[in-house]
Design a protein around this motif. Structure first.
Motif, PDB file in Angstrom:
ATOM      1  N   ASP A 134       6.101   9.101   7.585  1.00 45.34           N
ATOM      2  CA  ASP A 134       7.233  10.019   7.707  1.00 45.34           C
ATOM      3  C   ASP A 134       8.091  10.048   6.460  1.00 45.34           C
ATOM      4  N   LYS A 135       8.226   8.910   5.779  1.00 41.66           N
ATOM      5  CA  LYS A 135       9.007   8.859   4.548  1.00 41.66           C
ATOM      6  C   LYS A 135       8.423   7.815   3.620  1.00 41.66           C
ATOM      7  N   GLY A 136       8.839   7.894   2.362  1.00 44.52           N
ATOM      8  CA  GLY A 136       8.344   6.961   1.367  1.00 44.52           C
ATOM      9  C   GLY A 136       9.051   5.621   1.453  1.00 44.52           C
ATOM     10  N   SER A 137       8.802   4.776   0.477  1.00 47.09           N
ATOM     11  CA  SER A 137       9.378   3.441   0.435  1.00 47.09           C
ATOM     12  C   SER A 137      10.865   3.505   0.094  1.00 47.09           C
ATOM     13  N   THR A 138      11.630   2.578   0.667  1.00 50.41           N
ATOM     14  CA  THR A 138      13.043   2.495   0.318  1.00 50.41           C
ATOM     15  C   THR A 138      13.229   1.789  -1.021  1.00 50.41           C
ATOM     16  N   ARG A 139      12.226   0.998  -1.421  1.00 47.44           N
ATOM     17  CA  ARG A 139      12.252   0.303  -2.716  1.00 47.44           C
ATOM     18  C   ARG A 139      10.924   0.543  -3.442  1.00 47.44           C
ATOM     19  N   PRO A 140      10.741   1.730  -4.039  1.00 47.03           N
ATOM     20  CA  PRO A 140       9.478   1.989  -4.730  1.00 47.03           C
ATOM     21  C   PRO A 140       9.304   1.062  -5.928  1.00 47.03           C
ATOM     22  N   GLY A 141       8.090   0.605  -6.124  1.00 45.25           N
ATOM     23  CA  GLY A 141       7.803  -0.356  -7.179  1.00 45.25           C
ATOM     24  C   GLY A 141       7.829  -1.783  -6.672  1.00 45.25           C
ATOM     25  N   HIS A 142       8.544  -2.019  -5.566  1.00 44.73           N
ATOM     26  CA  HIS A 142       8.611  -3.356  -4.976  1.00 44.73           C
ATOM     27  C   HIS A 142       7.860  -3.392  -3.649  1.00 44.73           C
ATOM     28  N   LEU A 143       8.057  -2.353  -2.836  1.00 41.63           N
ATOM     29  CA  LEU A 143       7.380  -2.268  -1.538  1.00 41.63           C
ATOM     30  C   LEU A 143       6.393  -1.114  -1.570  1.00 41.63           C
ATOM     31  N   THR A 144       5.152  -1.403  -1.166  1.00 41.37           N
ATOM     32  CA  THR A 144       4.136  -0.358  -1.068  1.00 41.37           C
ATOM     33  C   THR A 144       3.994   0.029   0.399  1.00 41.37           C
ATOM     34  N   VAL A 145       4.192   1.301   0.697  1.00 44.18           N
ATOM     35  CA  VAL A 145       4.124   1.780   2.080  1.00 44.18           C
ATOM     36  C   VAL A 145       2.675   1.880   2.528  1.00 44.18           C
ATOM     37  N   THR A 146       1.845   2.550   1.743  1.00 46.25           N
ATOM     38  CA  THR A 146       0.441   2.762   2.087  1.00 46.25           C
ATOM     39  C   THR A 146      -0.331   3.080   0.801  1.00 46.25           C
ATOM     40  N   THR A 147      -1.605   3.371   0.955  1.00 52.65           N
ATOM     41  CA  THR A 147      -2.442   3.719  -0.193  1.00 52.65           C
ATOM     42  C   THR A 147      -3.115   5.065   0.047  1.00 52.65           C
ATOM     43  N   LEU A 148      -3.411   5.746  -1.036  1.00 54.13           N
ATOM     44  CA  LEU A 148      -4.166   6.999  -1.002  1.00 54.13           C
ATOM     45  C   LEU A 148      -5.304   6.899  -2.014  1.00 54.13           C
ATOM     46  N   SER A 149      -6.361   7.671  -1.771  1.00 55.31           N
ATOM     47  CA  SER A 149      -7.482   7.657  -2.713  1.00 55.31           C
ATOM     48  C   SER A 149      -7.308   8.762  -3.747  1.00 55.31           C
ATOM     49  N   VAL A 150      -8.080   8.663  -4.800  1.00 56.05           N
ATOM     50  CA  VAL A 150      -8.061   9.671  -5.855  1.00 56.05           C
ATOM     51  C   VAL A 150      -8.563  11.003  -5.309  1.00 56.05           C
ATOM     52  N   ARG A 151      -9.417  10.959  -4.316  1.00 54.72           N
ATOM     53  CA  ARG A 151      -9.932  12.187  -3.696  1.00 54.72           C
ATOM     54  C   ARG A 151      -8.796  12.990  -3.054  1.00 54.72           C
TER      55      ARG A 151
END
Length: 194
Positions: A134-151
Motif C-alpha cells: 500500500d505504501k513505501g518504506s518510512t525509512r528508505p535506505g534503512h528498511l526494505t519493504v519488498t523486492t521487485l525483479s528487473v522484469r
C-alpha cells in the motif's frame, strides 16, 4: 588659437536590414523570402495561436470522469463543456482498468474550447501495484519493504514509454529512473525473484 568644435562626419553604414525587400533579379518572385521558409512558418504559427485562459492539471480515475468534483468545479470556472470532456476522457482511458489514477493536463482557451493530454499513472503507483504494497518504506535506505525483479521494471518502462513526455527517451533511461524511484520507496530491485 581658435578651436574647431565641429564633430567630424562619420561614414554612413550600409543598411543590412532594409524595411522593404529589394526585388530579385528573377522576374518570377517578388520577395526574397518564400512562404516555405522556417521564419515565415514560425510567424504564421504565432499568428494563428489561440490565447490560453488556463492550464489545469487533474488526477482522474480511468473511465470515471463525471461532471462532479474534482472535474466539475475545475472546468466550470473556465466555462468549458463538462460533458464533452467527460466523454472524450472516458473514451481515451477505456483500455485501462477502472479506478486507475490518470494524470490529465487540460489547456483551456479564451474561446471556451479546450485540449487535453492524458498521461499514464505514476511510476510509484505501478511499483506499488507490482510489489503488492500500500505504501513505501518510512525509512528508505534503512528498511526494505519488498523486492521487485528487473522484469517488472522493464514492463513498467514499456508502459511509461507511451507517455508523450517519454516517447523519445530510450528504454534504458526509463528503467534507470524507475529503479531510482523504487529505491527511494524502500523497494529493492533484484535480478530474479526467489
Amino acid at each position: 588659437m581658435v578651436q574647431n568644435n565641429t564633430i567630424p562626419k562619420q561614414k554612413r553604414r550600409p543598411n543590412i536590414f532594409p524595411l522593404s525587400p529589394k526585388p530579385s533579379k528573377n522576374r518570377g518572385s517578388s520577395l526574397s523570402l518564400s512562404s516555405r521558409s522556417p521564419t515565415m512558418a514560425a510567424a504564421k504559427e504565432i499568428l494563428t495561436r489561440r490565447p490560453v485562459a488556463a492550464t489545469i492539471r487533474l488526477t482522474v480515475p480511468a473511465g470515471g470522469a463525471r461532471p462532479a468534483p474534482p472535474v466539475g468545479p475545475a472546468l466550470g470556472q473556465y466555462r468549458l463543456n463538462l460533458m464533452a470532456f467527460c466523454k472524450d476522457f472516458n473514451a481515451r482511458t477505456q483500455k485501462y482498468k477502472p479506478d486507475t489514477p490518470m494524470a490529465v493536463t487540460i489547456t483551456a482557451f479564451k474561446d471556451n474550447s479546450f485540449e487535453f493530454t492524458v498521461k499514464s499513472p505514476t511510476v510509484s503507483w505501478y511499483i506499488k501495484k507490482a510489489a503488492g504494497v500500500d505504501k513505501g518504506s518510512t525509512r528508505p535506505g534503512h528498511l526494505t519493504v519488498t523486492t521487485l525483479s528487473v522484469r517488472h521494471v522493464y514492463e513498467i518502462a514499456k508502459v511509461k514509454q507511451t507517455d508523450p513526455f517519454c516517447q523519445y527517451m530510450p528504454l534504458e533511461s526509463i528503467c534507470k529512473s524507475i529503479i531510482g524511484t523504487a529505491n527511494s520507496m524502500g523497494i529493492k530491485i533484484v535480478h530474479d525473484l526467489e
